[in-house]
Design a protein around this motif. Sequence first.
Motif, PDB file in Angstrom:
ATOM      1  N   ARG A  15      18.864 -11.128 126.044  1.00 14.30           N
ATOM      2  CA  ARG A  15      18.963 -10.924 124.606  1.00 14.30           C
ATOM      3  C   ARG A  15      17.991 -11.846 123.887  1.00 14.30           C
ATOM      4  O   ARG A  15      17.523 -11.530 122.813  1.00 14.30           O
ATOM      5  CB  ARG A  15      20.386 -11.197 124.143  1.00 14.30           C
TER       6      ARG A  15
ATOM      7  N   LYS B 258      14.056 -10.497 124.319  1.00 13.93           N
ATOM      8  CA  LYS B 258      13.645  -9.279 123.622  1.00 13.93           C
ATOM      9  C   LYS B 258      12.955  -9.567 122.295  1.00 13.93           C
ATOM     10  O   LYS B 258      12.044  -8.853 121.896  1.00 13.93           O
ATOM     11  CB  LYS B 258      14.863  -8.404 123.334  1.00 13.93           C
ATOM     12  N   LYS B 259      13.388 -10.613 121.604  1.00 15.07           N
ATOM     13  CA  LYS B 259      12.879 -10.895 120.266  1.00 15.07           C
ATOM     14  C   LYS B 259      11.555 -11.653 120.352  1.00 15.07           C
ATOM     15  O   LYS B 259      11.482 -12.698 120.988  1.00 15.07           O
ATOM     16  CB  LYS B 259      13.917 -11.733 119.513  1.00 15.07           C
TER      17      LYS B 259
ATOM     18  N   SER C 238       4.989 -12.202 122.278  1.00 15.95           N
ATOM     19  CA  SER C 238       6.056 -11.478 122.965  1.00 15.95           C
ATOM     20  C   SER C 238       5.990 -11.773 124.457  1.00 15.95           C
ATOM     21  O   SER C 238       4.919 -11.963 125.029  1.00 15.95           O
ATOM     22  CB  SER C 238       5.934  -9.977 122.711  1.00 15.95           C
TER      23      SER C 238
ATOM     24  N   ARG D 245      10.637 -17.331 126.714  1.00 16.92           N
ATOM     25  CA  ARG D 245      10.691 -17.048 125.276  1.00 16.92           C
ATOM     26  C   ARG D 245      11.263 -18.252 124.528  1.00 16.92           C
ATOM     27  O   ARG D 245      10.763 -18.645 123.478  1.00 16.92           O
ATOM     28  CB  ARG D 245      11.540 -15.808 125.018  1.00 16.92           C
TER      29      ARG D 245
ATOM     30  N   SER E  40       9.327 -20.581 121.744  1.00 18.07           N
ATOM     31  CA  SER E  40       9.963 -20.790 120.446  1.00 18.07           C
ATOM     32  C   SER E  40      10.097 -22.277 120.127  1.00 18.07           C
ATOM     33  O   SER E  40       9.870 -22.705 118.991  1.00 18.07           O
ATOM     34  CB  SER E  40      11.331 -20.117 120.437  1.00 18.07           C
TER      35      SER E  40
END
Length: 177
Positions: free
Chosen positions: A3, A6-7, A51, A69, A73
């Motif tokens: 989850r 994906k972002k 991404s 990811r 971030s």
Amino acid sequence: MSRVGKKPVTVPAGVTATVDGQNVKIKGQKGELQFRVPDQVSVAHENGAISVQPRSQSKEARAMWGLSRAQVSNLVEGVTKGYEKKLEINGVGYRAAVAGKVLKLSLGYSHDIEYAIPEGITIATPRPVEIIVTGIDKQRVGQVAAEIRDYRGPEPYKGKGVKYAGEFIFRKEGKKK
């Protein structure tokens, strides 16, 4: 499915991001950080966002997807805002002071502890019983805070020692007569 992975990570204005193969470099007003993405994951920079996608559907690739990811971030947040950890010292006579590039801790031992402050980390002591560790690398800020806490961790009977701000110390009852 991850989850988190994906972002896409949006790159804010004033921050430059470069993706060179598996290396991601982020440069902002506070400094520059880089991260090497594991080989199980592909990374791309398009439309002002980074991404991350897994190369296969193996369990390890999906785990590295979310991890990569989150790391990217953290890089973006580090160069824009930075990270901070607060430590509190409890105990009679326990105190801390910064002298140049050294943090001096009096924690009830027969000697004072001198902790050399690493490069890229800033330590401040607004009060003798409060330590603030700041920097742009989340991992290094957390590691330095953990090393300082390890010199005298909080004990459960009187609550004396170095603890994170807001940390709950489970208290135990002493001996009964």
